[in-house]
Design an enzyme around this catalytic site. Structure first.
Site, PDB file in Angstrom:
ATOM      1  N   HIS A 198      38.620  42.772  36.716  1.00 17.95           N
ATOM      2  CA  HIS A 198      38.228  42.250  38.030  1.00 17.95           C
ATOM      3  C   HIS A 198      37.805  43.398  38.940  1.00 17.95           C
ATOM      4  O   HIS A 198      38.639  44.149  39.443  1.00 17.95           O
ATOM      5  CB  HIS A 198      39.412  41.458  38.624  1.00 17.95           C
ATOM      6  CG  HIS A 198      39.104  40.775  39.909  1.00 17.95           C
ATOM      7  ND1 HIS A 198      40.077  40.429  40.817  1.00 17.95           N
ATOM      8  CD2 HIS A 198      37.926  40.358  40.442  1.00 17.95           C
ATOM      9  CE1 HIS A 198      39.503  39.844  41.858  1.00 17.95           C
ATOM     10  NE2 HIS A 198      38.214  39.790  41.648  1.00 17.95           N
ATOM     11  N   GLU A 214      41.131  45.517  38.738  1.00 15.33           N
ATOM     12  CA  GLU A 214      42.362  44.788  38.427  1.00 15.33           C
ATOM     13  C   GLU A 214      42.237  44.366  36.955  1.00 15.33           C
ATOM     14  O   GLU A 214      41.333  43.609  36.598  1.00 15.33           O
ATOM     15  CB  GLU A 214      42.438  43.567  39.353  1.00 15.33           C
ATOM     16  CG  GLU A 214      43.807  42.985  39.530  1.00 15.33           C
ATOM     17  CD  GLU A 214      43.818  41.785  40.496  1.00 15.33           C
ATOM     18  OE1 GLU A 214      42.770  41.139  40.722  1.00 15.33           O
ATOM     19  OE2 GLU A 214      44.896  41.490  41.018  1.00 15.33           O
ATOM     20  N   ASN A 247      43.872  38.716  44.985  1.00 17.78           N
ATOM     21  CA  ASN A 247      43.614  37.518  45.791  1.00 17.78           C
ATOM     22  C   ASN A 247      44.883  36.788  46.203  1.00 17.78           C
ATOM     23  O   ASN A 247      44.887  36.049  47.183  1.00 17.78           O
ATOM     24  CB  ASN A 247      42.644  36.599  45.060  1.00 17.78           C
ATOM     25  CG  ASN A 247      41.229  37.132  45.170  1.00 17.78           C
ATOM     26  OD1 ASN A 247      40.830  37.596  46.236  1.00 17.78           O
ATOM     27  ND2 ASN A 247      40.488  37.108  44.077  1.00 17.78           N
ATOM     28  N   SER A 291      37.571  35.992  39.470  1.00 16.33           N
ATOM     29  CA  SER A 291      38.482  36.344  40.558  1.00 16.33           C
ATOM     30  C   SER A 291      39.667  35.394  40.606  1.00 16.33           C
ATOM     31  O   SER A 291      40.607  35.628  41.351  1.00 16.33           O
ATOM     32  CB  SER A 291      37.740  36.326  41.890  1.00 16.33           C
ATOM     33  OG  SER A 291      37.073  35.098  42.059  1.00 16.33           O
TER      34      SER A 291
HETATM   35  N1  CAA Z   1      26.102  50.517  46.172  1.00 19.46           N
HETATM   36  C1  CAA Z   1      26.267  51.819  46.439  1.00 19.46           C
HETATM   37  N2  CAA Z   1      26.732  52.281  47.608  1.00 19.46           N
HETATM   38  C2  CAA Z   1      27.001  51.376  48.580  1.00 19.46           C
HETATM   39  C3  CAA Z   1      26.851  49.979  48.386  1.00 19.46           C
HETATM   40  C4  CAA Z   1      26.376  49.561  47.112  1.00 19.46           C
HETATM   41  N3  CAA Z   1      26.222  48.271  46.814  1.00 19.46           N
HETATM   42  N4  CAA Z   1      27.230  49.335  49.507  1.00 19.46           N
HETATM   43  C5  CAA Z   1      27.606  50.269  50.386  1.00 19.46           C
HETATM   44  N5  CAA Z   1      27.479  51.504  49.825  1.00 19.46           N
HETATM   45  C6  CAA Z   1      27.878  52.783  50.403  1.00 19.46           C
HETATM   46  C7  CAA Z   1      26.949  53.255  51.489  1.00 19.46           C
HETATM   47  O1  CAA Z   1      25.915  54.067  50.967  1.00 19.46           O
HETATM   48  C8  CAA Z   1      27.883  54.075  52.365  1.00 19.46           C
HETATM   49  O2  CAA Z   1      28.131  55.357  51.816  1.00 19.46           O
HETATM   50  P1  CAA Z   1      28.562  56.600  52.771  1.00 19.46           P
HETATM   51  O3  CAA Z   1      29.598  56.101  53.740  1.00 19.46           O
HETATM   52  O4  CAA Z   1      29.097  57.608  51.804  1.00 19.46           O
HETATM   53  O5  CAA Z   1      27.294  56.999  53.430  1.00 19.46           O
HETATM   54  C9  CAA Z   1      29.203  53.331  52.266  1.00 19.46           C
HETATM   55  O6  CAA Z   1      29.141  52.564  51.060  1.00 19.46           O
HETATM   56  C10 CAA Z   1      29.406  52.447  53.445  1.00 19.46           C
HETATM   57  O7  CAA Z   1      28.314  51.551  53.534  1.00 19.46           O
HETATM   58  P2  CAA Z   1      27.575  51.177  54.890  1.00 19.46           P
HETATM   59  O8  CAA Z   1      27.462  52.373  55.775  1.00 19.46           O
HETATM   60  O9  CAA Z   1      26.319  50.459  54.517  1.00 19.46           O
HETATM   61  O10 CAA Z   1      28.450  50.083  55.570  1.00 19.46           O
HETATM   62  P3  CAA Z   1      29.955  50.086  56.025  1.00 19.46           P
HETATM   63  O11 CAA Z   1      30.440  51.415  56.475  1.00 19.46           O
HETATM   64  O12 CAA Z   1      30.029  48.932  56.928  1.00 19.46           O
HETATM   65  O13 CAA Z   1      30.735  49.765  54.669  1.00 19.46           O
HETATM   66  C11 CAA Z   1      31.650  48.341  53.034  1.00 19.46           C
HETATM   67  C12 CAA Z   1      30.448  48.641  53.917  1.00 19.46           C
HETATM   68  C13 CAA Z   1      31.781  49.422  51.975  1.00 19.46           C
HETATM   69  C14 CAA Z   1      31.332  46.995  52.368  1.00 19.46           C
HETATM   70  C15 CAA Z   1      32.953  48.297  53.932  1.00 19.46           C
HETATM   71  O14 CAA Z   1      32.752  47.490  55.040  1.00 19.46           O
HETATM   72  C16 CAA Z   1      34.156  47.797  53.174  1.00 19.46           C
HETATM   73  O15 CAA Z   1      34.803  48.515  52.446  1.00 19.46           O
HETATM   74  N6  CAA Z   1      34.481  46.485  53.366  1.00 19.46           N
HETATM   75  C17 CAA Z   1      35.572  45.824  52.677  1.00 19.46           C
HETATM   76  C18 CAA Z   1      35.124  45.479  51.281  1.00 19.46           C
HETATM   77  C19 CAA Z   1      36.190  44.754  50.500  1.00 19.46           C
HETATM   78  O16 CAA Z   1      37.301  44.509  50.951  1.00 19.46           O
HETATM   79  N7  CAA Z   1      35.832  44.377  49.274  1.00 19.46           N
HETATM   80  C20 CAA Z   1      36.700  43.594  48.437  1.00 19.46           C
HETATM   81  C21 CAA Z   1      36.348  42.143  48.614  1.00 19.46           C
HETATM   82  S1  CAA Z   1      37.374  41.138  47.619  1.00 19.46           S
HETATM   83  C22 CAA Z   1      36.610  41.113  46.132  1.00 19.46           C
HETATM   84  O17 CAA Z   1      35.573  41.679  45.909  1.00 19.46           O
HETATM   85  C23 CAA Z   1      37.298  40.402  45.054  1.00 19.46           C
HETATM   86  C24 CAA Z   1      37.469  38.957  45.105  1.00 19.46           C
HETATM   87  O18 CAA Z   1      37.914  38.443  44.096  1.00 19.46           O
HETATM   88  C25 CAA Z   1      37.182  38.114  46.256  1.00 19.46           C
END
Ligand code: CAA
Length: 294
Positions: A139, A151, A189, A118
């Protein structure tokens, strides 16, 4: 391309193995720890179950996906037949340089060596190999099966051919690849971490509380999580280390991490994975409560 090796079976590694296997690739998942590999397979199976429950995959698709994943504790054997290796080990420069030197020594000559880093320079990682033209950043975002972005980061020497292969392969995973150049923080990031850092400064300066800051960004900007919850989700140690890479890399004080972030990491409050960050987490429960009080 059919044979992909993923190095590291943590959150990102198991998510990457999941999406490759689900899309027809044969995946060798490598980790030095056999129990970690078992845990990764259980996590992939559980995440595939969510897709089956939603009706986006059949039970047979799930079995076929799991059937395309094999595990391996020896890196040398694990990369020996790979056409593409995606490294997703712990975010530690010395470890990644060592892994890339090993991958370079044991993977087939024409294999592409990608990293899910990252924040570590792709150019620096590529310099640990004798094939810098075949080294690239791939990424993925967490949770990998859900987030659409890959990415694709070109190091200084990455060839056009390798870049277009990785753009195509990312598309075959159902992802939307975006090509970027190798500068600190890349694009994701570079933009995300200053927002998170500013949210922490807003809290540190007493402008508002944890839940209030997150509510502003969730309801006001339609973010799925507020920046403080997202920081907990990513890991406060990871956020701090990425900010430090940008601060060092650009020499610009605007990337200086907030002292509150530094204090929390020093105190072992690393976010969801440690049970507490800005919020408190209970294993097996989606309920969270605010942990940080001014
Ligand atoms: N595998 C498969 N499906 C998954 C999953 C996984 N690991 N995690 C969640 N899901 C699915 C769920 O089944 C659900 O599907 P439906 O809506 O179709 O039923 C959906 O994703 C939403 O999950 P939840 O209902 O459990 O929970 P939520 O609505 O709170 O969503 C989330 C969780 C998807 C994490 C959402 O909160 C989100 O998008 N958050 C932001 C995530 C983000 O910004 N990620 C980037 C981080 S930065 C990074 O990764 C890079 C870095 O370098 C730091």
């Amino acid at each position: 391309m059919k044979n992909v090796t993923v190095i590291g079976s943590g959150t990102m590694g198991n998510g990457i193995a999941h999406v490759f296997a689900q899309n027809g690739f044969h995946v060798t998942l490598v980790d030095i720890s056999a129990p970690a590999l078992e845990k990764a397979l259980a996590t992939i199976s559980k995440n595939l179950d969510r897709q089956v429950a939603k009706g986006t995959l059949t039970e047979q698709d799930k079995l076929d996906t799991l059937g395309r994943i094999t595990t391996q504790t020896d890196l040398k054997t694990g990369v020996s037949a790979a056409e593409l290796v995606v490294e997703a080990a712990t975010e530690n420069v010395d470890l990644k340089l060592r892994i890339f030197a090993d991958m370079d020594a044991h993977a087939p000559e024409n294999a592409i060596l990608a990293t899910n880093t990252s924040s570590i320079s792709i150019t620096r990682i590529a310099a640990a190999t004798k094939r810098p033209g075949q080294v690239i950043g791939m990424h993925f975002m967490n949770p990998v099966p859900v987030m659409k972005l890959v990415e694709v980061i070109r190091g200084y020497a990455t060839s056009d051919e390798v870049c277009s292969t990785i753009m195509r392969v990312s598309g075959e995973l159902g992802k939307e690849p975006v090509e970027v150049n190798d500068y600190p923080g890349f694009v994701a990031n570079r933009i995300l971490m200053p927002m998170i850092n500013e949210a922490i400064y807003t809290l540190y300066e007493g402008v508002s509380g944890v839940a209030e800051i997150d509510t502003v960004m969730k309801l006001g900007m339609a973010h799925p999580m507020g920046p403080l919850q997202l920081a907990d989700f990513i890991g406060l140690d990871v956020c701090l280390s990425i900010l430090r890479v940008m601060h060092d890399g650009f020499g610009n004080p605007k990337y200086a991490p907030c002292p509150l972030l530094v204090n929390m990491v020093t105190a072992g409050k690393l976010g969801a994975k440690s049970g507490e960050g800005f919020y408190r987490y209970t294993p097996g429960s989606k309920e969270i409560t605010v942990a940080y009080k001014r």
